[in-house]
Design a protein around this motif. Sequence first.
Motif, short mmCIF file in Angstrom:
data_model
loop_
_atom_site.label_atom_id
_atom_site.label_comp_id
_atom_site.label_asym_id
_atom_site.label_seq_id
_atom_site.Cartn_x
_atom_site.Cartn_y
_atom_site.Cartn_z
N LEU A 265 -16.52 10.05 41.67
CA LEU A 265 -15.09 10.35 41.67
C LEU A 265 -14.75 11.47 42.64
O LEU A 265 -13.78 11.38 43.40
N ALA B 100 -17.06 4.55 47.63
CA ALA B 100 -16.10 5.58 47.23
C ALA B 100 -15.48 6.25 48.46
O ALA B 100 -14.28 6.57 48.46
N HIS C 24 -11.71 4.01 41.14
CA HIS C 24 -12.86 4.59 40.44
C HIS C 24 -13.29 3.72 39.27
O HIS C 24 -14.49 3.51 39.05
#
Length: 272
Positions: free
Chosen positions: A126, A173, A228
Amino acid sequence: MGVPASLALRVLVGPAAFALVRAAPLPGLAPDAHFAVCVLAWILAWWVATPVPWAVTSFLPFVLLPLGQVMSVADVAAGYGQTMLPHLLGVMLFGYAFQKHGLARRFALAALCVPGVARSGSGLILIIMIVSAVLSAVVSDLAVIVMMTPIALSITRSVADGATRMAAAASLAVLLGAAAGGLATPAGIVFNAVAISLLEQLTGHSVSFAQWMSTGVILAAAHLPVCHLVLKFMLPPEVRSMPNGRARVLEERAQRGPLGRGEKNVLFVLVL
């Protein structure tokens, strides 16, 4: 010394694409529009084959459109002088300086040092996404991906060596974070500046930096938790708990030492 055969073939790809599109019937298109499509085919062919640098290929319209009597030299030159081009150049140069002096890695390490962040695999993914999004708001998303991907993989290996699924999630990510952050400001994605320029040309309505952010930041913030959750579902980290994760990040951060002169200069430009 003769021209290598491979280079000659790559050079000929462009004119061949031009001739192929020129010979193809395109009903409904005016002759000038047909010629412009041919020029586009040449440009795309050279961008793919790269017989010359991309920057050189970008100047083909300056030569071909006047030759085809589609536009005058002055009109084509005016297109190269649009106000958005200095903006795009500045964003790319700033991204290069950001990468060269290691500020992206310093920012990532600072974010990972927040208590509780580097103690779980999910939290690490994250924060990598958030850092990528924040950087992408002020630097081109492509530059952020180039800068952050090796940083994310390096940090992942240092705190969870051998976690291949987690490394893949970290790479994604960066990509998803950069894409989300690119929506936040006009500087995030090249197409943002292009869209603003076209909007001003076609409608006469200009969009300020603050006006764009009033909507872009909300969209970017809404993207991050969704991305996420998707990553957490598709690539759950092998390592759920990393009790020594923050200690390792702090150790790496300490090794970098204080801000260097180059880093301070880049930060000064960012504040301006």
